[in-house]
Design an enzyme around this catalytic site. Structure first.
Site, PDB file in Angstrom:
ATOM      1  N   THR A  13      62.798  48.334  81.590  1.00  0.00           N
ATOM      2  CA  THR A  13      61.692  49.122  81.666  1.00  0.00           C
ATOM      3  C   THR A  13      60.522  48.383  81.272  1.00  0.00           C
ATOM      4  O   THR A  13      59.675  48.256  82.267  1.00  0.00           O
ATOM      5  CB  THR A  13      62.049  50.136  80.474  1.00  0.00           C
ATOM      6  OG1 THR A  13      62.975  50.715  80.542  1.00  0.00           O
ATOM      7  CG2 THR A  13      60.613  51.153  80.710  1.00  0.00           C
ATOM      8  N   VAL A  14      60.238  47.727  80.060  1.00  0.00           N
ATOM      9  CA  VAL A  14      58.966  47.293  79.939  1.00  0.00           C
ATOM     10  C   VAL A  14      58.745  45.678  80.746  1.00  0.00           C
ATOM     11  O   VAL A  14      57.562  45.528  81.425  1.00  0.00           O
ATOM     12  CB  VAL A  14      58.948  46.632  78.547  1.00  0.00           C
ATOM     13  CG1 VAL A  14      57.739  46.196  78.180  1.00  0.00           C
ATOM     14  CG2 VAL A  14      59.223  47.696  77.613  1.00  0.00           C
ATOM     15  N   LYS A 106      59.976  45.836  68.238  1.00  0.00           N
ATOM     16  CA  LYS A 106      59.688  46.256  67.019  1.00  0.00           C
ATOM     17  C   LYS A 106      60.877  46.070  65.844  1.00  0.00           C
ATOM     18  O   LYS A 106      60.614  45.765  64.722  1.00  0.00           O
ATOM     19  CB  LYS A 106      59.481  47.837  66.851  1.00  0.00           C
ATOM     20  CG  LYS A 106      60.731  48.468  67.567  1.00  0.00           C
ATOM     21  CD  LYS A 106      60.274  50.185  67.943  1.00  0.00           C
ATOM     22  CE  LYS A 106      61.357  50.570  68.883  1.00  0.00           C
ATOM     23  NZ  LYS A 106      60.839  50.312  70.261  1.00  0.00           N
ATOM     24  N   VAL A 133      54.243  48.677  68.403  1.00  0.00           N
ATOM     25  CA  VAL A 133      54.234  50.040  67.892  1.00  0.00           C
ATOM     26  C   VAL A 133      53.386  50.909  68.714  1.00  0.00           C
ATOM     27  O   VAL A 133      52.389  50.797  69.256  1.00  0.00           O
ATOM     28  CB  VAL A 133      53.150  49.879  66.575  1.00  0.00           C
ATOM     29  CG1 VAL A 133      52.923  51.073  65.925  1.00  0.00           C
ATOM     30  CG2 VAL A 133      53.673  48.726  65.508  1.00  0.00           C
ATOM     31  N   ILE A 137      49.385  52.835  72.812  1.00  0.00           N
ATOM     32  CA  ILE A 137      48.188  52.975  72.116  1.00  0.00           C
ATOM     33  C   ILE A 137      47.876  51.709  71.371  1.00  0.00           C
ATOM     34  O   ILE A 137      48.756  51.086  70.858  1.00  0.00           O
ATOM     35  CB  ILE A 137      48.663  54.172  70.985  1.00  0.00           C
ATOM     36  CG1 ILE A 137      49.015  55.268  71.845  1.00  0.00           C
ATOM     37  CG2 ILE A 137      47.499  54.263  70.043  1.00  0.00           C
ATOM     38  CD1 ILE A 137      49.664  56.417  70.638  1.00  0.00           C
ATOM     39  N   GLY A 188      64.841  60.500  80.061  1.00  0.00           N
ATOM     40  CA  GLY A 188      64.795  59.080  79.713  1.00  0.00           C
ATOM     41  C   GLY A 188      64.013  58.543  78.659  1.00  0.00           C
ATOM     42  O   GLY A 188      63.626  57.606  78.190  1.00  0.00           O
ATOM     43  N   GLU A 191      67.520  57.134  74.280  1.00  0.00           N
ATOM     44  CA  GLU A 191      68.578  56.407  74.468  1.00  0.00           C
ATOM     45  C   GLU A 191      69.937  56.973  74.904  1.00  0.00           C
ATOM     46  O   GLU A 191      69.957  58.090  74.207  1.00  0.00           O
ATOM     47  CB  GLU A 191      68.787  55.280  73.461  1.00  0.00           C
ATOM     48  CG  GLU A 191      67.492  54.489  73.247  1.00  0.00           C
ATOM     49  CD  GLU A 191      66.875  53.568  74.358  1.00  0.00           C
ATOM     50  OE1 GLU A 191      67.729  52.940  74.797  1.00  0.00           O
ATOM     51  OE2 GLU A 191      65.777  53.637  74.297  1.00  0.00           O
ATOM     52  N   ASP A 202      63.562  54.404  64.248  1.00  0.00           N
ATOM     53  CA  ASP A 202      62.622  53.569  65.166  1.00  0.00           C
ATOM     54  C   ASP A 202      61.313  53.864  64.687  1.00  0.00           C
ATOM     55  O   ASP A 202      60.410  53.100  64.717  1.00  0.00           O
ATOM     56  CB  ASP A 202      62.689  54.425  66.535  1.00  0.00           C
ATOM     57  CG  ASP A 202      61.270  53.810  67.520  1.00  0.00           C
ATOM     58  OD1 ASP A 202      61.618  52.805  68.043  1.00  0.00           O
ATOM     59  OD2 ASP A 202      60.666  54.729  67.717  1.00  0.00           O
ATOM     60  N   LYS A 206      58.237  51.114  62.969  1.00  0.00           N
ATOM     61  CA  LYS A 206      56.724  51.145  63.405  1.00  0.00           C
ATOM     62  C   LYS A 206      55.707  51.068  62.083  1.00  0.00           C
ATOM     63  O   LYS A 206      54.948  50.518  62.226  1.00  0.00           O
ATOM     64  CB  LYS A 206      56.513  52.192  64.344  1.00  0.00           C
ATOM     65  CG  LYS A 206      57.214  51.783  65.830  1.00  0.00           C
ATOM     66  CD  LYS A 206      57.464  53.226  66.696  1.00  0.00           C
ATOM     67  CE  LYS A 206      58.066  52.674  67.853  1.00  0.00           C
ATOM     68  NZ  LYS A 206      58.614  53.945  68.797  1.00  0.00           N
TER      69      LYS A 206
HETATM   70  P1  NAP Z   1      65.735  47.686  78.441  1.00  0.00           P
HETATM   71  O1  NAP Z   1      65.151  48.397  79.641  1.00  0.00           O
HETATM   72  O2  NAP Z   1      67.091  47.788  77.724  1.00  0.00           O
HETATM   73  O3  NAP Z   1      65.751  46.085  79.196  1.00  0.00           O
HETATM   74  C1  NAP Z   1      66.234  44.827  78.517  1.00  0.00           C
HETATM   75  C2  NAP Z   1      66.110  43.609  79.236  1.00  0.00           C
HETATM   76  O4  NAP Z   1      66.481  42.597  78.500  1.00  0.00           O
HETATM   77  C3  NAP Z   1      66.956  43.938  80.572  1.00  0.00           C
HETATM   78  O5  NAP Z   1      66.395  43.117  81.820  1.00  0.00           O
HETATM   79  C4  NAP Z   1      68.117  42.862  80.126  1.00  0.00           C
HETATM   80  O6  NAP Z   1      68.951  42.374  81.160  1.00  0.00           O
HETATM   81  C5  NAP Z   1      67.462  41.991  79.225  1.00  0.00           C
HETATM   82  N1  NAP Z   1      68.196  41.296  78.053  1.00  0.00           N
HETATM   83  C6  NAP Z   1      68.687  41.965  77.007  1.00  0.00           C
HETATM   84  N2  NAP Z   1      69.446  41.098  76.170  1.00  0.00           N
HETATM   85  C7  NAP Z   1      69.378  39.865  76.829  1.00  0.00           C
HETATM   86  C8  NAP Z   1      70.122  38.568  76.536  1.00  0.00           C
HETATM   87  N3  NAP Z   1      70.891  38.214  75.558  1.00  0.00           N
HETATM   88  N4  NAP Z   1      69.753  37.714  77.423  1.00  0.00           N
HETATM   89  C9  NAP Z   1      69.085  37.877  78.732  1.00  0.00           C
HETATM   90  N5  NAP Z   1      68.450  39.027  79.125  1.00  0.00           N
HETATM   91  C10 NAP Z   1      68.816  40.086  78.089  1.00  0.00           C
HETATM   92  O7  NAP Z   1      64.759  47.267  77.398  1.00  0.00           O
HETATM   93  P2  NAP Z   1      63.036  47.937  77.480  1.00  0.00           P
HETATM   94  O8  NAP Z   1      63.131  49.542  77.173  1.00  0.00           O
HETATM   95  O9  NAP Z   1      62.173  47.389  78.601  1.00  0.00           O
HETATM   96  O10 NAP Z   1      62.720  47.469  75.960  1.00  0.00           O
HETATM   97  C11 NAP Z   1      62.333  46.195  75.824  1.00  0.00           C
HETATM   98  C12 NAP Z   1      61.778  45.974  74.419  1.00  0.00           C
HETATM   99  O11 NAP Z   1      60.587  46.631  74.572  1.00  0.00           O
HETATM  100  C13 NAP Z   1      62.385  46.466  73.181  1.00  0.00           C
HETATM  101  O12 NAP Z   1      62.128  45.511  72.133  1.00  0.00           O
HETATM  102  C14 NAP Z   1      61.907  47.738  73.113  1.00  0.00           C
HETATM  103  O13 NAP Z   1      62.150  48.059  71.662  1.00  0.00           O
HETATM  104  C15 NAP Z   1      60.338  47.395  73.237  1.00  0.00           C
HETATM  105  N6  NAP Z   1      59.763  48.597  73.544  1.00  0.00           N
HETATM  106  C16 NAP Z   1      60.045  49.434  74.737  1.00  0.00           C
HETATM  107  C17 NAP Z   1      59.485  50.633  75.058  1.00  0.00           C
HETATM  108  C18 NAP Z   1      59.722  51.537  76.089  1.00  0.00           C
HETATM  109  O14 NAP Z   1      58.962  52.363  76.586  1.00  0.00           O
HETATM  110  N7  NAP Z   1      61.019  51.129  76.638  1.00  0.00           N
HETATM  111  C19 NAP Z   1      58.234  50.782  74.544  1.00  0.00           C
HETATM  112  C20 NAP Z   1      57.882  49.932  73.426  1.00  0.00           C
HETATM  113  C21 NAP Z   1      58.627  48.960  72.952  1.00  0.00           C
HETATM  114  P3  NAP Z   1      70.458  42.682  81.593  1.00  0.00           P
HETATM  115  O15 NAP Z   1      70.154  44.199  82.116  1.00  0.00           O
HETATM  116  O16 NAP Z   1      70.727  41.856  82.467  1.00  0.00           O
HETATM  117  O17 NAP Z   1      71.301  42.751  80.269  1.00  0.00           O
HETATM  118  N1  HSE Z   2      62.479  55.249  71.997  1.00  0.00           N
HETATM  119  C1  HSE Z   2      61.276  55.148  71.545  1.00  0.00           C
HETATM  120  C2  HSE Z   2      60.579  56.566  71.485  1.00  0.00           C
HETATM  121  C3  HSE Z   2      60.474  54.367  72.594  1.00  0.00           C
HETATM  122  O1  HSE Z   2      61.120  57.526  71.797  1.00  0.00           O
HETATM  123  O2  HSE Z   2      59.173  56.720  71.175  1.00  0.00           O
HETATM  124  C4  HSE Z   2      60.083  52.918  72.180  1.00  0.00           C
HETATM  125  O3  HSE Z   2      59.414  52.853  71.041  1.00  0.00           O
END
Ligand code: NAP
Ligand code: HSE
Length: 428
Positions: A13-14, A106, A133, A137, A188, A191, A202, A206
């Site tokens: 996603t990110v 985080k 966090v 924001i 979505g 999780e 979570d 933060k």
């Molecule tokens: P995600 O959608 O699950 O994506 C994770 C990515 O990392 C995938 O491309 C995955 O590849 C890759 N990956 C994971 N483990 C790996 C490994 N060991 N080696 C190589 N590639 C690896 O996660 P996300 O939602 O983008 O979140 C990423 C980070 O941002 C997390 O720390 C999350 O807490 C933080 N975050 C997310 C959001 C949000 O809105 N989603 C907001 C704030 C912060 P594969 O698919 O090939 O496994």
């Molecule tokens: N799962 C978190 C939330 C998003 O619902 O706010 C990533 O920090």
């Protein structure tokens, strides 16, 4: 124009949001930096899967971290994989190789933020983590570089979109917790395994990060007392409404003369308070500084582009630091945290209990509370049958330890079927 090569660890996603944002806003970013940001390599586990998602042709996908760490052209590594251990190892190697790191992780920063910042300083590189966090924001940098002329007294956040969506939906539509959770998963926000969201973990990560930065104190996730929203029922929501409150999952960090308290728990908050009006999956962080007073930041705490907005802004900051030769210069001061014992933390409480519908019940309950020096603010008898009744009690500000002791004693009374819930009232 100069060019800086970066690599992404992760393209979920990110990570994909970062690629899209740079494609969308490249010109205004380049104009400000006089530098082009070139995404050279992206690390994923399953290269085949990502070859199909239409990434720009110049990006090289790899499943080997060595392709990134050994590439001397890559100056900034953006860690957006999640989880702690593998990411930590990668980041440490980046620092040792003189690469700057931006992370949204985080889980990692709540536990290892201070050692990683120290290591980055040792190797004279930047480590930035705005997106860790509340997603989009801008609270992390604000905390250490805009509120830094204040003593921060209190930080209260709605910092988990999933739980805020669930509670808002239960409040607005009357739906059950289970149905609201299912909807949050379908949209979505939550999780597939929503444990970290609904259990409060979570939000706890933060608030640990913000308290570390705001209070200049070394705290981690383990220092936060956490309660989730799993026990909140439609009855609690209705009673809160009748009493002029809404229920929110609040992450609360307080710094008093006698120590720091760190808590995540469902809370009654007065309707009309700015935090009570934060609906849906939105986040907000409310900060009280001794000079600035109360400030609230509100926005999207998750999602591809809002989170990428914070990540790319960090990358831009690193490049600005390159341009003025101050990379790796940031120094932080941390004191050993003095934590207040959890049982001493005081708040008014809402107590909902199911009791026998019989003479003397209220006097038995009030006797237990009186013995613990807990004063009743209001007591309402709700639904009743010939055998049982539901009662709702609001008590004045009382120490958590005494409230828990009273609950145990009340549950031991033959007339009390159960104490169905105990929720703190937050008066800010
Ligand atoms: P995600 O959608 O699950 O994506 C994770 C990515 O990392 C995938 O491309 C995955 O590849 C890759 N990956 C994971 N483990 C790996 C490994 N060991 N080696 C190589 N590639 C690896 O996660 P996300 O939602 O983008 O979140 C990423 C980070 O941002 C997390 O720390 C999350 O807490 C933080 N975050 C997310 C959001 C949000 O809105 N989603 C907001 C704030 C912060 P594969 O698919 O090939 O496994
Ligand atoms: N799962 C978190 C939330 C998003 O619902 O706010 C990533 O920090």
């Amino acid at each position: 124009m100069k060019q800086v090569s970066i690599a992404l660890l992760g393209c979920g996603t990110v990570g994909k949001g970062v690629i899209d944002l740079l494609a969308m806003n490249g010109p205004i970013i380049e104009e400000q930096l006089d530098t082009k940001i070139h995404i050279k390599r992206v690390l994923v586990r399953d290269v085949q899967k990502y070859a199909q998602i239409g990434l720009p042709a110049e990006i090289e996908l790899t499943d080997k971290f060595s392709d990134i760490i050994d590439d001397d052209e890559i100056e900034i590594v953006v860690e957006v994989m999640g989880s702690a251990d593998f990411a930590k190892g990668c980041i440490e190697q980046c620092f040792k190789k003189g690469k700057n790191v931006v992370s949204a992780n985080k889980d990692l920063i709540a536990d290892y933020g201070i050692p990683l910042l120290k290591l980055s300083k040792q190797h004279n590189v930047d480590f930035q983590f705005e997106a860790s966090v509340a997603g989009g924001i801008p609270i992390v940098r604000t905390m250490y570089s805009s509120f830094n002329s204040n003593t921060i007294e209190e930080i209260i956040g709605i910092m988990n979109g999933t739980t805020n969506y669930i509670l808002s939906n239960m409040t607005e539509t009357g739906m059950s917790y289970e149905k609201a959770l299912k909807e949050a998963q379908e949209k979505g926000y939550a999780e597939a395994d929503p444990t970290n969201d609904v259990s409060g973990y979570d939000a706890a990560r933060k608030i640990a990060i913000l308290a570390t930065l705001g209070f200049h104190s070394a705290v981690t996730f383990n220092d936060v007392h956490v309660e989730g929203i799993e026990s909140i029922s439609q009855e609690d929501i209705q009673h809160a409404r009748e009493m002029g409150y809404v229920i929110k999952l609040l992450a609360i960090a307080r710094q008093d003369k006698d120590g720091i308290s760190l808590n995540v728990h469902p809370s009654f908050i007065r309707k009309g308070h700015p935090l009570a009006n934060v609906g849906g999956a939105y986040n907000a962080v409310y900060v009280r500084g001794n000079c600035v007073g109360d400030v609230m930041l509100y926005g999207q705490g998750a999602g591809a582009l809002p989170t990428a907005s914070a990540v790319v802004s960090d990358v831009m900051n690193v490049i600005l630091h390159f341009n003025i030769n101050i990379t790796g210069q940031r120094d932080f001061v941390w004191h050993k945290a003095v934590l207040k014992p959890q049982q001493d933390i005081c708040a008014p409480y809402y107590l909902r209990m199911v009791v026998a519908n019989a003479p003397g019940v209220l006097s038995s309950i009030s006797h237990v509370l009186a013995e613990n020096n807990i004063s009743i603010r209001s007591l309402i008898q709700k639904d009743e049958t010939a055998e049982i009744a539901e009662i709702v009690i609001l008590v004045d500000s009382s120490a958590s330890g005494l409230v828990q002791d009273s609950i145990k004693k009340m549950e031991a009374l033959p007339c009390v079927r159960k104490v169905a819930n105990a929720i703190r009232v937050i008066e800010v």
